[in-house]
Design a protein around this motif. Structure first.
Motif, PDB file in Angstrom:
ATOM      1  N   ALA A   1       0.829  -1.203   0.000  1.00 27.34           N
ATOM      2  CA  ALA A   1       0.000   0.000   0.000  1.00 27.34           C
ATOM      3  C   ALA A   1       0.867   1.258   0.000  1.00 27.34           C
ATOM      4  O   ALA A   1       0.595   2.215  -0.741  1.00 27.34           O
ATOM      5  N   ALA A   2       1.900   1.270   0.824  1.00 24.11           N
ATOM      6  CA  ALA A   2       2.775   2.440   0.880  1.00 24.11           C
ATOM      7  C   ALA A   2       3.457   2.679  -0.464  1.00 24.11           C
ATOM      8  O   ALA A   2       3.585   3.822  -0.923  1.00 24.11           O
ATOM      9  N   LEU A   3       3.886   1.598  -1.119  1.00 24.73           N
ATOM     10  CA  LEU A   3       4.502   1.744  -2.430  1.00 24.73           C
ATOM     11  C   LEU A   3       3.509   2.313  -3.441  1.00 24.73           C
ATOM     12  O   LEU A   3       3.830   3.240  -4.198  1.00 24.73           O
ATOM     13  N   LYS A   4       2.280   1.772  -3.463  1.00 22.36           N
ATOM     14  CA  LYS A   4       1.300   2.225  -4.441  1.00 22.36           C
ATOM     15  C   LYS A   4       0.908   3.682  -4.208  1.00 22.36           C
ATOM     16  O   LYS A   4       0.614   4.409  -5.159  1.00 22.36           O
ATOM     17  N   LEU A   5       0.857   4.120  -2.963  1.00 22.78           N
ATOM     18  CA  LEU A   5       0.533   5.514  -2.687  1.00 22.78           C
ATOM     19  C   LEU A   5       1.610   6.441  -3.239  1.00 22.78           C
ATOM     20  O   LEU A   5       1.307   7.520  -3.765  1.00 22.78           O
ATOM     21  N   LYS A   6       2.868   6.033  -3.130  1.00 20.04           N
ATOM     22  CA  LYS A   6       3.946   6.821  -3.731  1.00 20.04           C
ATOM     23  C   LYS A   6       3.816   6.817  -5.249  1.00 20.04           C
ATOM     24  O   LYS A   6       3.901   7.857  -5.914  1.00 20.04           O
ATOM     25  N   GLU A   7       3.610   5.627  -5.782  1.00 20.62           N
ATOM     26  CA  GLU A   7       3.671   5.389  -7.212  1.00 20.62           C
ATOM     27  C   GLU A   7       2.518   6.047  -7.975  1.00 20.62           C
ATOM     28  O   GLU A   7       2.726   6.673  -9.019  1.00 20.62           O
ATOM     29  N   THR A   8       1.314   5.900  -7.472  1.00 19.59           N
ATOM     30  CA  THR A   8       0.137   6.352  -8.226  1.00 19.59           C
ATOM     31  C   THR A   8      -0.394   7.702  -7.776  1.00 19.59           C
ATOM     32  O   THR A   8      -1.075   8.378  -8.551  1.00 19.59           O
ATOM     33  N   CYS A   9      -0.105   8.082  -6.515  1.00 18.12           N
ATOM     34  CA  CYS A   9      -0.715   9.286  -5.945  1.00 18.12           C
ATOM     35  C   CYS A   9       0.295  10.366  -5.573  1.00 18.12           C
ATOM     36  O   CYS A   9      -0.105  11.460  -5.159  1.00 18.12           O
ATOM     37  N   GLY A  10       1.583  10.061  -5.689  1.00 16.28           N
ATOM     38  CA  GLY A  10       2.589  11.047  -5.317  1.00 16.28           C
ATOM     39  C   GLY A  10       2.600  11.382  -3.845  1.00 16.28           C
ATOM     40  O   GLY A  10       3.072  12.449  -3.437  1.00 16.28           O
TER      41      GLY A  10
END
Length: 352
Positions: A233-242
């Motif tokens: 989840a932490a990775l996806k928040l960085k990746e998709t949401c900045g």
């Protein structure tokens, strides 16, 4: 709407990230049917060779899936699991002694040279090697002794969704057969239906995402089997949401990171219903009583975004991860971003 020049406009159709996440029920169905023969062969080899420990080799989302697999193997097979640093071999030249080990490599593409080279080293050294890979003709699938295909079909979105979910489930039939766990077998057979029910939560996930649209930082908490989902989840928040997001065990959060709450950083907690449920609930209740901005996601009763229970601890993280993907994709859209086109990133990353 003013968009960052590094991003694209919001797509008119559903983003690929959402389209592919919605394929999860069919992916799991294919795995259970098409991997059956390989599962039986791998179970026979594990019974004959009886590995003393396991190591995982992966990067990114695949490595987060390995965190979940670590908890699964340790809690249900009593098999100690360590994460191998790929660069120990590829950059530092160390040939690790992995005799007697079960080596599990996870990769959507099967193309990263460092993962491939570590599996080659391990197999040549006498380890039992298994690859969880989506591209069956990849270098990794040729190097491993056993291959459990993820059965995702093509994954086009930069942000992996269905391949991560498939990585969580591919090894579970092996665990079920080794342990004779009928409840796990039943849970796997029922999992596609649970994932379909999870897809019905998309409107709720979209609503929850709305309240985070202005967040620049976010801390993600979990315990046990859900911790690898929190890492993802932490990775996806960085990746998709900045969003600058970090994952912490709820047990470790008070050992320093809790200080960030004084700066008003919001929290997202994964709420399990397994053996970690009481510990996670207690930690979250304490944080909320202290004024923390915390919402929860998972199968525990009372979760802000309540996911379907699956009947087994090892399958419960899968709907949680799927629900999070719905949340993350809609959060990106709320922020005016295209989750399919994160700046500076590409689908396949090749590292040594």
């Amino acid at each position: 709407m003013n968009l960052d020049p590094l991003t694209s406009a919001i797509p008119k159709a559903a983003p690929l990230m959402l389209q592919e996440a919605r394929e999860a029920p069919d992916v799991v169905r294919r795995q259970l049917t098409e991997n059956a023969a390989t599962v039986s062969a791998l179970v026979a080899a594990l019974r004959e060779r009886r590995p003393l420990y396991a190591v995982t080799v992966a990067r990114g989302s695949s490595d987060h899936a390995c965190t979940v697999l670590k908890y699964a193997l340790e809690t249900h097979l009593a098999l100690p699991v360590a994460s191998l640093g790929p660069s120990v071999h590829t950059l530092y030249g160390a040939n690790l002694d992995l005799r007697g080990a079960l080596v599990i490599a996870v990769s959507q593409s099967g193309a990263s040279p460092d993962v491939v080279e570590n599996v080659r080293m391990a197999r040549e050294g006498g380890a039992l090697t298994v690859a969880l890979v989506n591209v069956e003709g990849s270098d990794l699938s040729r190097e491993a002794e056993f291959v459990l295909p993820l059965r995702c079909g093509e994954e086009r979105a930069v942000a992996a969704t269905k391949s991560y979910l498939a990585s969580l489930t591919a090894l579970l039939p092996v665990i079920a057969e080794l342990t004779g766990d009928a409840a796990l077998t039943d849970a796997l057979e029922a999992l596609p239906a649970a994932l379909e029910a999870t897809l019905g939560l998309e409107e709720s996930a979209q609503s929850l995402a709305e309240r985070y649209r202005f967040a620049e930082n976010l801390l993600v908490l979990a315990r046990g089997l859900h911790f690898g989902v929190a890492q993802e989840a932490a990775l996806k928040l960085k990746e998709t949401c900045g969003i600058h997001a970090e994952a912490y065990s709820a047990a470790e959060f008070s050992h320093g990171p809790k200080r960030l709450l004084a700066e008003g950083v919001p929290l997202l907690g994964f709420a399990p219903s397994d053996a970690a449920a009481d510990a996670a609930a207690s930690a979250y209740a304490e944080l909320q009583s202290g004024g923390a901005d915390l919402r929860t996601l998972g199968p525990a009763a009372g979760s802000t975004l309540h996911t379907p229970g699956t009947g087994h601890a090892l399958t419960d993280p899968v709907p949680s991860a799927l629900a999070f993907y719905l949340f993350a994709a809609h959060l990106a859209l709320h922020k005016g971003l295209n989750p399919d086109q994160p700046p500076l990133l590409s689908k396949v990353t090749r590292t040594r």
